[in-house]
Scaffold this active site. Structure first.
Site, mmCIF file in Angstrom:
data_model
loop_
_atom_site.group_PDB
_atom_site.id
_atom_site.type_symbol
_atom_site.label_atom_id
_atom_site.label_comp_id
_atom_site.label_asym_id
_atom_site.label_seq_id
_atom_site.Cartn_x
_atom_site.Cartn_y
_atom_site.Cartn_z
ATOM 1 C CG ASP A 165 2.921 -4.969 4.049
ATOM 2 O OD1 ASP A 165 2.253 -3.945 3.798
ATOM 3 O OD2 ASP A 165 4.141 -5.131 3.566
ATOM 4 C CG HIS A 166 4.712 -1.257 5.552
ATOM 5 N ND1 HIS A 166 5.923 -1.134 5.163
ATOM 6 C CD2 HIS A 166 4.377 -2.089 4.494
ATOM 7 C CE1 HIS A 166 6.530 -1.662 4.176
ATOM 8 N NE2 HIS A 166 5.290 -2.530 3.660
ATOM 9 C CG HIS A 173 4.034 2.575 2.504
ATOM 10 N ND1 HIS A 173 5.076 2.009 3.069
ATOM 11 C CD2 HIS A 173 3.381 1.675 1.647
ATOM 12 C CE1 HIS A 173 5.236 0.794 2.488
ATOM 13 N NE2 HIS A 173 3.968 0.360 1.933
ATOM 14 C CG HIS A 202 8.667 -6.459 1.957
ATOM 15 N ND1 HIS A 202 7.589 -7.290 1.947
ATOM 16 C CD2 HIS A 202 8.174 -5.324 1.839
ATOM 17 C CE1 HIS A 202 6.511 -6.807 2.379
ATOM 18 N NE2 HIS A 202 6.870 -5.368 2.069
ATOM 19 C CG HIS A 257 0.756 -0.566 1.141
ATOM 20 N ND1 HIS A 257 1.628 -0.715 0.351
ATOM 21 C CD2 HIS A 257 -0.490 -0.066 0.613
ATOM 22 C CE1 HIS A 257 1.182 -0.352 -0.935
ATOM 23 N NE2 HIS A 257 -0.080 0.168 -0.692
ATOM 24 C CG ASP A 287 7.084 -1.981 0.926
ATOM 25 O OD1 ASP A 287 7.893 -2.389 1.769
ATOM 26 O OD2 ASP A 287 5.586 -2.178 0.806
ATOM 27 C CG HIS A 328 5.284 1.114 -2.658
ATOM 28 N ND1 HIS A 328 5.069 -0.042 -3.338
ATOM 29 C CD2 HIS A 328 4.794 0.943 -1.483
ATOM 30 C CE1 HIS A 328 4.626 -1.028 -2.733
ATOM 31 N NE2 HIS A 328 4.366 -0.362 -1.406
HETATM 32 FE FE FE Z 1 5.320 -3.801 2.073
HETATM 33 ZN ZN ZN Z 2 3.811 -1.546 0.494
#
Ligand code: FE
Ligand code: ZN
Length: 260
Positions: free
Chosen positions: A58-59, A54, A178, A56, A140, A113
């Site tokens: 942090d990905h 996805h 995570h 985001h 996530d 999410h």
């Molecule tokens: Fe994340």
């Molecule tokens: Zn995420």
């Protein structure tokens, strides 16, 4: 296919999939490029694919840096994430396939999410093996002992998505993005108090985390027994959070977890 778990930021994991025979690799959710480049250098392999779950940061934050070093690498993501994943080239839908060498993975559409979230499921390579295990990269959506927050989706969407993941075999390694397991299990036990498997799991995870050891990957079979976000149809859990239906039980669980 060897899988390397690379810690990033505060509590993220990036997963590097390595095909030793062909000296090629793919990476799942590279929020940061640096640890991936280091691992590739150690292995002496080149990157051929980036599998994003996805949009985001942090990905996907490492996509561009990785492409600078490996311009041939192909960037995959969900079709609903068009325009939101840097350098995305392939727009995947439910049922599409991806591959690394001889290993092939299936794409599952798992919104909740985010509205475009996908997961990658690699069935066991050798079904004749005594204990064939598959691999699930779920970003996530499903966490060890928990699930992702609903940023762009509804409880009903997330229940459908988690139900899809719940139907995969018990012998599936869950590679979630995570390290939230300890906090998740503390919440889980607060709502599923009489669950013996959960009590036991919390003890195991407390010991691992006290030693700063990772708790990922986790067997999907254990998630089915202990993760409240896969157990919205259990009467004890429904009673604990006053849910009349699976969807309502899930929604109440998610609200309570948001405040936990
Ligand atoms: Fe994340
Ligand atoms: Zn995420």
């Amino acid at each position: 296919m060897d899988i390397y778990r690379l810690p990033a930021f505060k509590d993220n994991y990036i997963f590097l999939l390595h095909d030793r025979q062909h000296q090629i690799a793919a990476v799942v959710d590279p929020g940061d490029g640096a640890p991936v480049l280091q691992c590739l250098e150690d292995l002496g392999s080149s990157l051929v694919a980036i599998f994003n779950t996805h949009h985001h940061t942090d990905h996907v934050g490492g996509n561009r840096q990785l492409l600078k070093h490996f311009p041939e690498a192909v960037v995959y993501g969900g079709s609903q994430d068009r325009g939101r994943i840097p350098e995305q080239q392939v727009f995947l839908q439910e049922g599409d396939r991806v591959s690394l060498g001889e290993r092939s993975g299936q794409v599952l559409f798992v919104p909740g999410h985010t509205r475009g979230h996908i997961a990658y499921y690699f069935p066991p390579a050798d079904l004749e093996a005594p204990e064939p295990w598959g691999e699930l990269f779920c970003g996530d959506t499903l966490f060890a002992g928990g699930c992702g927050r609903l940023f762009e989706g509804t409880p009903s969407q997330m229940v459908n998505s988690l139900n899809k993941l719940r139907q995969l075999p018990d012998h599936t390694w869950v590679w979630c993005a995570h390290e939230y397991t300890l906090k998740n299990l503390e919440f889980a036990l607060s709502v599923d108090t009489a669950n013996a498997a959960l009590q036991q799991r919390l003890v195991t995870v407390q010991a691992l985390r006290a030693q700063h050891q990772p708790t990922i990957p986790t067997p999907l079979g254990l998630e089915k027994l202990t993760n409240p976000f896969l157990r919205w149809d259990q009467p004890a859990l429904q009673a604990a959070v006053h849910g009349q239906t699976s969807e309502q039980t899930f929604a109440h669980l998610r609200q309570q977890k948001d405040r936990f």
